[in-house]
Design a protein around this motif. Structure first.
Motif, PDB file in Angstrom:
ATOM      1  N   TYR A  73       0.824  -1.212   0.000  1.00  0.00           N
ATOM      2  CA  TYR A  73       0.000   0.000   0.000  1.00  0.00           C
ATOM      3  C   TYR A  73       0.861   1.266   0.000  1.00  0.00           C
ATOM      4  O   TYR A  73       0.450   2.298  -0.547  1.00  0.00           O
ATOM      5  CB  TYR A  73      -0.977  -0.022   1.171  1.00  0.00           C
ATOM      6  CG  TYR A  73      -2.139  -0.961   0.912  1.00  0.00           C
ATOM      7  CD1 TYR A  73      -3.168  -0.591   0.041  1.00  0.00           C
ATOM      8  CD2 TYR A  73      -2.191  -2.231   1.489  1.00  0.00           C
ATOM      9  CE1 TYR A  73      -4.225  -1.445  -0.235  1.00  0.00           C
ATOM     10  CE2 TYR A  73      -3.241  -3.103   1.227  1.00  0.00           C
ATOM     11  CZ  TYR A  73      -4.256  -2.705   0.359  1.00  0.00           C
ATOM     12  OH  TYR A  73      -5.291  -3.561   0.085  1.00  0.00           O
ATOM     13  N   ASN A  74       2.042   1.187   0.593  1.00  0.00           N
ATOM     14  CA  ASN A  74       2.984   2.303   0.456  1.00  0.00           C
ATOM     15  C   ASN A  74       3.369   2.510  -1.004  1.00  0.00           C
ATOM     16  O   ASN A  74       3.455   3.650  -1.493  1.00  0.00           O
ATOM     17  CB  ASN A  74       4.245   2.048   1.289  1.00  0.00           C
ATOM     18  CG  ASN A  74       4.011   2.187   2.775  1.00  0.00           C
ATOM     19  OD1 ASN A  74       3.016   2.757   3.208  1.00  0.00           O
ATOM     20  ND2 ASN A  74       4.937   1.669   3.573  1.00  0.00           N
ATOM     21  N   ALA A  75       3.608   1.398  -1.694  1.00  0.00           N
ATOM     22  CA  ALA A  75       3.945   1.473  -3.119  1.00  0.00           C
ATOM     23  C   ALA A  75       2.795   2.088  -3.911  1.00  0.00           C
ATOM     24  O   ALA A  75       3.010   2.928  -4.803  1.00  0.00           O
ATOM     25  CB  ALA A  75       4.278   0.081  -3.655  1.00  0.00           C
ATOM     26  N   LYS A  76       1.587   1.694  -3.592  1.00  0.00           N
ATOM     27  CA  LYS A  76       0.420   2.243  -4.299  1.00  0.00           C
ATOM     28  C   LYS A  76       0.250   3.738  -4.022  1.00  0.00           C
ATOM     29  O   LYS A  76      -0.042   4.520  -4.940  1.00  0.00           O
ATOM     30  CB  LYS A  76      -0.851   1.499  -3.889  1.00  0.00           C
ATOM     31  CG  LYS A  76      -2.095   1.921  -4.681  1.00  0.00           C
ATOM     32  CD  LYS A  76      -3.326   1.170  -4.234  1.00  0.00           C
ATOM     33  CE  LYS A  76      -4.505   1.503  -5.151  1.00  0.00           C
ATOM     34  NZ  LYS A  76      -4.825   2.952  -5.201  1.00  0.00           N
ATOM     35  N   SER A  77       0.444   4.154  -2.778  1.00  0.00           N
ATOM     36  CA  SER A  77       0.311   5.575  -2.441  1.00  0.00           C
ATOM     37  C   SER A  77       1.332   6.420  -3.192  1.00  0.00           C
ATOM     38  O   SER A  77       1.013   7.501  -3.706  1.00  0.00           O
ATOM     39  CB  SER A  77       0.478   5.775  -0.931  1.00  0.00           C
ATOM     40  OG  SER A  77      -0.551   5.132  -0.212  1.00  0.00           O
ATOM     41  N   SER A 137      13.777   6.386 -15.292  1.00  0.00           N
ATOM     42  CA  SER A 137      12.661   6.447 -14.351  1.00  0.00           C
ATOM     43  C   SER A 137      11.358   5.993 -15.001  1.00  0.00           C
ATOM     44  O   SER A 137      10.511   5.357 -14.349  1.00  0.00           O
ATOM     45  CB  SER A 137      12.528   7.859 -13.799  1.00  0.00           C
ATOM     46  OG  SER A 137      12.573   8.820 -14.831  1.00  0.00           O
ATOM     47  N   ASN A 138      11.172   6.265 -16.289  1.00  0.00           N
ATOM     48  CA  ASN A 138       9.948   5.826 -16.953  1.00  0.00           C
ATOM     49  C   ASN A 138       9.901   4.317 -17.154  1.00  0.00           C
ATOM     50  O   ASN A 138       8.838   3.704 -17.041  1.00  0.00           O
ATOM     51  CB  ASN A 138       9.771   6.557 -18.289  1.00  0.00           C
ATOM     52  CG  ASN A 138       8.981   7.840 -18.142  1.00  0.00           C
ATOM     53  OD1 ASN A 138       7.776   7.820 -17.938  1.00  0.00           O
ATOM     54  ND2 ASN A 138       9.670   8.962 -18.236  1.00  0.00           N
ATOM     55  N   SER A 139      11.040   3.697 -17.448  1.00  0.00           N
ATOM     56  CA  SER A 139      11.020   2.239 -17.619  1.00  0.00           C
ATOM     57  C   SER A 139      10.742   1.536 -16.300  1.00  0.00           C
ATOM     58  O   SER A 139      10.024   0.531 -16.252  1.00  0.00           O
ATOM     59  CB  SER A 139      12.340   1.743 -18.228  1.00  0.00           C
ATOM     60  OG  SER A 139      13.413   1.787 -17.308  1.00  0.00           O
ATOM     61  N   ILE A 140      11.287   2.060 -15.206  1.00  0.00           N
ATOM     62  CA  ILE A 140      11.009   1.468 -13.894  1.00  0.00           C
ATOM     63  C   ILE A 140       9.535   1.652 -13.551  1.00  0.00           C
ATOM     64  O   ILE A 140       8.875   0.721 -13.067  1.00  0.00           O
ATOM     65  CB  ILE A 140      11.901   2.088 -12.800  1.00  0.00           C
ATOM     66  CG1 ILE A 140      13.381   1.907 -13.127  1.00  0.00           C
ATOM     67  CG2 ILE A 140      11.603   1.444 -11.442  1.00  0.00           C
ATOM     68  CD1 ILE A 140      14.323   2.672 -12.193  1.00  0.00           C
ATOM     69  N   MET A 141       8.996   2.855 -13.829  1.00  0.00           N
ATOM     70  CA  MET A 141       7.583   3.100 -13.552  1.00  0.00           C
ATOM     71  C   MET A 141       6.692   2.177 -14.367  1.00  0.00           C
ATOM     72  O   MET A 141       5.688   1.657 -13.866  1.00  0.00           O
ATOM     73  CB  MET A 141       7.229   4.558 -13.838  1.00  0.00           C
ATOM     74  CG  MET A 141       7.549   5.517 -12.716  1.00  0.00           C
ATOM     75  SD  MET A 141       6.676   5.156 -11.155  1.00  0.00           S
ATOM     76  CE  MET A 141       4.975   5.471 -11.610  1.00  0.00           C
ATOM     77  N   ALA A 142       7.019   1.969 -15.629  1.00  0.00           N
ATOM     78  CA  ALA A 142       6.194   1.106 -16.477  1.00  0.00           C
ATOM     79  C   ALA A 142       6.153  -0.317 -15.932  1.00  0.00           C
ATOM     80  O   ALA A 142       5.081  -0.946 -15.876  1.00  0.00           O
ATOM     81  CB  ALA A 142       6.729   1.117 -17.910  1.00  0.00           C
ATOM     82  N   ASN A 143       7.295  -0.836 -15.508  1.00  0.00           N
ATOM     83  CA  ASN A 143       7.325  -2.171 -14.910  1.00  0.00           C
ATOM     84  C   ASN A 143       6.553  -2.213 -13.596  1.00  0.00           C
ATOM     85  O   ASN A 143       5.845  -3.176 -13.296  1.00  0.00           O
ATOM     86  CB  ASN A 143       8.769  -2.616 -14.695  1.00  0.00           C
ATOM     87  CG  ASN A 143       9.419  -3.143 -15.962  1.00  0.00           C
ATOM     88  OD1 ASN A 143       9.161  -4.257 -16.391  1.00  0.00           O
ATOM     89  ND2 ASN A 143      10.259  -2.327 -16.583  1.00  0.00           N
ATOM     90  N   ASN A 144       6.678  -1.151 -12.796  1.00  0.00           N
ATOM     91  CA  ASN A 144       5.916  -1.076 -11.547  1.00  0.00           C
ATOM     92  C   ASN A 144       4.412  -1.117 -11.811  1.00  0.00           C
ATOM     93  O   ASN A 144       3.663  -1.843 -11.138  1.00  0.00           O
ATOM     94  CB  ASN A 144       6.235   0.228 -10.805  1.00  0.00           C
ATOM     95  CG  ASN A 144       7.639   0.282 -10.261  1.00  0.00           C
ATOM     96  OD1 ASN A 144       8.294  -0.738 -10.095  1.00  0.00           O
ATOM     97  ND2 ASN A 144       8.112   1.481  -9.969  1.00  0.00           N
ATOM     98  N   LEU A 145       3.968  -0.309 -12.763  1.00  0.00           N
ATOM     99  CA  LEU A 145       2.543  -0.223 -13.071  1.00  0.00           C
ATOM    100  C   LEU A 145       2.005  -1.557 -13.558  1.00  0.00           C
ATOM    101  O   LEU A 145       0.889  -1.970 -13.200  1.00  0.00           O
ATOM    102  CB  LEU A 145       2.307   0.860 -14.124  1.00  0.00           C
ATOM    103  CG  LEU A 145       2.521   2.301 -13.644  1.00  0.00           C
ATOM    104  CD1 LEU A 145       2.643   3.253 -14.832  1.00  0.00           C
ATOM    105  CD2 LEU A 145       1.388   2.741 -12.728  1.00  0.00           C
TER     106      LEU A 145
END
Length: 706
Positions: free
Chosen positions: A526-530, A572-580
């Motif tokens: 939930y920290n990750a989601k926030s 940062s965008n590639s990490i975000m895309a994998n996170n999403l």
């Protein structure tokens, strides 16, 4: 795009060697940097140059006074930054020119990667080169028109006089060039919203990897070039590709690369940990600075590769690298410091690159005595291991079995002997002046280290690593996360400063997802989601479908950058895309997955010819073109079963679990009294539940047997 700057016959980049002669610090001069916390800025606080830090009021003053900005960017562990400081910025004659004609700004690139990113793009447009120190001359509003890296004193003085003179005599020309360059900076940062429906497929990916493989050094590992950078995201993708596509040739290349890196002088055989890069092709002579971000990522890489190969060398590298970070970079409160300098004092009191790490044969003879024969064979105290001026950098080129057989001892006996010899060297080395420490704590670099510790626990099973990871995560939550779920970038001396960048959010979200997978403690998820939701609100660009590097709450310079190319740290965008993509598997209905897919489409046109520059994006190509498993474990033994499943390298999966009820949709309505069951699902559709880790692994890793 290529913009030229034709009217200055100046040297933009020089690589002339120059060693400082003294480390003595005088306090005859003090400037505004004395009020900063960055070790790099504080190193310049007693220069005769009237340095300022990067603050809005400084830029406003430049506009009012109509003075050019001289912006010098570097970092505490940078060797050539120290050289230029000694030659130029400590020289009163140089300082007089700088102070008279410019408002001088010093920037720690690690604190302000947003500013560094723009000016680095500028110098690459101007000259085709880049590096640090990065020196920029800009209009009072910050638009650059000239740049150079290291410049010797004579050329530096000549350049400054010409620049100041030209600004007085031909301001329109300078202004027009700065305007054209600013347009160029916008143009190279544009990302178009790709409306095509087709995704990059496995056939295209195979062709991309084939093109990439032409640059593989199959004998020494890495790419066919010097200097050699370790590029952990490159090798991690190739590990993922090799294991899921059954490409033994690619796996052999990854194995060669990681072995050669571990054998090389780039790895500190005495004290553990990796230096930043090697200046040669055989990973021998490092650029001796040690960075937290390299070591955190390499811990992850070696831990994952150990899970695949069970190569004890890789386990040893993980253990010794963590030991190094604990010993040299760990703050008592659980944060990790940024780096150790490349330079340290030699026996004569002079700052020399690598002085702390190198050995002379006479010294080794004195310390090791009769043990020297085996040691010098093991670590090549010969022409292969010689660096310069009779200094040796320890490097291996053969495995333990071969050397043990040659010297007529057991492998275990050889390993014990080398361990004892290295302990002697470590004790002796501890008497030398240590490299300077950059003790600022950065969110993104700590997140990379946190991920490394989690992966080390996951694949090596050492509880100490999880304990250390949890301490670090607690530190980050306490010191770096604000009440509104935004982040600070920097922490030092009990104070957190500077609003974070997308890099900080992306890496921390990634680490928190991984921490959830090994603990099943939903607070981390939930920290990750926030953090994700905050980043989407303040960083997302609707027009491009990508994320800006800076928040909409911060003042932008020339442009708001969109970072897409994977470098030593993934974009940062590639990490975000994998996170999403991963969060979409646990939070249905939030739309995370569609954003990730669109982000991939926006950059995939560049994969064919430059796969190595988009390595972290390519994980997403594999996720979307093959089965991605959601593994749900429910019951009292879910944690035990999860630990066993997690110890296997399954990159195309996400792991969730609970002892009882959970609000996560993937875990809902799956409890069966007195049983622990595992559900292997693909996009929410699940196979029949099983009750052992072995059955889970069959369903995921060997689905054809299921």
């Amino acid at each position: 795009m290529s913009l030229k700057f034709p009217f200055f016959p100046l040297i933009l980049m020089a690589v002339l060697g120059c060693n400082p002669k003294s480390n003595e610090v005088t306090h005859e001069h003090t400037n505004a940097l004395i009020h900063e916390t960055s070790p790099y800025l504080l190193q310049h606080a007693h220069n005769p140059v009237n340095w300022e830090a990067w603050h809005p009021e400084v830029l406003e003053r430049a506009k009012k006074e109509d003075k050019l900005l001289l912006i010098s960017i570097g970092y505490a562990a940078c060797h050539w930054c120290h050289v230029m400081e000694k030659e130029c910025f400590e020289d009163p004659e140089v300082a007089k020119v700088m102070n008279e004609h410019f408002i001088n700004i010093k920037i720690d690139r690690e604190e302000r990667p947003d500013v560094d990113q723009i000016y680095m793009d500028a110098i690459q447009i101007i000259s085709g080169n880049g590096g640090w120190p990065l020196n920029i001359v800009a209009l009072p509003d910050g638009r650059p028109f000239w740049g150079a890296t290291y410049v010797p004193k004579e050329n530096w003085m000549k350049s400054l006089h010409q620049l100041a003179d030209l600004y007085q005599k031909d301001k329109p020309r300078i202004t027009q060039y700065a305007s054209d360059l600013a347009n160029g900076l916008h143009a190279i940062n544009l990302v178009e919203h790709n409306k095509e429906s087709d995704l990059f497929n496995l056939e295209q990916l195979e062709a991309s990897v084939h093109n990439w493989s032409q640059y593989f050094d199959i004998f020494l590992g890495g790419h066919k070039r010097a200097p050699k950078f370790m590029m952990p995201n490159n090798w991690e993708f190739l590990l993922h590709y090799a294991t899921t596509q059954n490409r033994k040739d690619i796996m052999e290349f990854v194995d060669t690369t990681l072995t050669r890196m571990a054998y090389g002088g780039i790895f500190d055989h005495v004290g553990g940990g990796f230096s930043r890069y090697a200046v040669d092709t055989k990973w021998h002579v490092p650029h001796f600075e040690k960075m937290l971000y390299d070591n955190g990522q390499l811990i992850s890489l070696y831990a994952k590769t150990y899970a695949v190969t069970k190569n004890e060398l890789y386990k040893k590298v993980v253990e010794e690298t963590i030991a190094f970070t604990k010993e040299e970079l760990l703050d008592e409160n659980g944060g990790f410091y940024s780096s150790l300098d490349a330079d340290s004092l030699d026996e004569h009191g002079n700052l020399e690159e690598g002085a702390y790490y190198v050995w002379m044969k006479e010294e080794l003879e004195r310390l090791l005595g009769n043990d020297l024969e085996v040691f010098q064979d093991y670590f090549n105290i010969n022409s292969y291991g010689l660096w310069e001026e009779e200094n040796y950098v320890l490097i291996r080129d053969r495995n333990d079995e071969e050397l043990a057989q040659k010297h007529g001892i057991s492998v275990l006996g050889l390993q014990k002997k080398m361990k004892a010899d290295l302990a002697i060297l470590k004790k002796e080395r501890s008497k030398r002046p240590k490299p300077r420490l950059d003790d600022k704590i950065l969110t993104s670099w700590n997140a990379l280290m946190l991920k490394g510790l989690i992966d080390a626990y996951r694949y090596l099973g050492n509880q100490e690593y999880l304990d250390l990871a949890l301490k670090n995560a607690d530190f980050i939550q306490k010191e770096m996360v604000k009440e509104d779920h935004s982040l600070y970038r920097n922490h030092k001396q009990g104070k957190s400063t500077i609003n974070a960048f997308l890099e900080d959010y992306a890496t921390l979200i990634d680490a928190y997802i991984s921490l959830y997978e090994v603990t099943f403690d939903e607070q981390w998820l939930y920290n990750a989601k926030s953090l994700t939701d905050y980043a989407h609100q303040h960083f997302f660009d609707v027009d491009s479908g990508m994320y800006f590097f800076t928040s909409d709450e911060d003042r932008s310079l020339i442009r708001r950058s969109i970072e897409t190319n994977d470098n030593v740290i993934s974009s940062s965008n590639s990490i975000m895309a994998n996170n999403l993509f991963k969060l979409d598997k646990l939070f249905y209905g939030e739309g995370y997955g569609s954003i990730a897919t669109q982000m991939l489409k926006n950059v995939q046109q560049d994969f064919g010819q430059r796969a190595q520059g988009y390595a972290n994006w390519l994980h997403l190509v594999l996720y979307l073109n093959q089965n991605f498993y959601e593994i749900a474990l429910v019951g009292t033994q879910s944690k035990t079963m999860g630990t066993e499943v997690a110890s296997h390298y399954i990159p195309n999966s996400i792991l969730a679990g609970s002892k009882g009820k959970s609000n996560l949709e993937l875990l809902q309505n799956r409890e069966v009294p007195d049983k622990t069951l595992a559900y292997v699902c693909i996009e929410g559709a699940c196979k029949l539940p099983v009750s052992t880790a072995e059955e889970v692994l069959v369903q995921v890793m060997y689905p054809e047997q299921d």
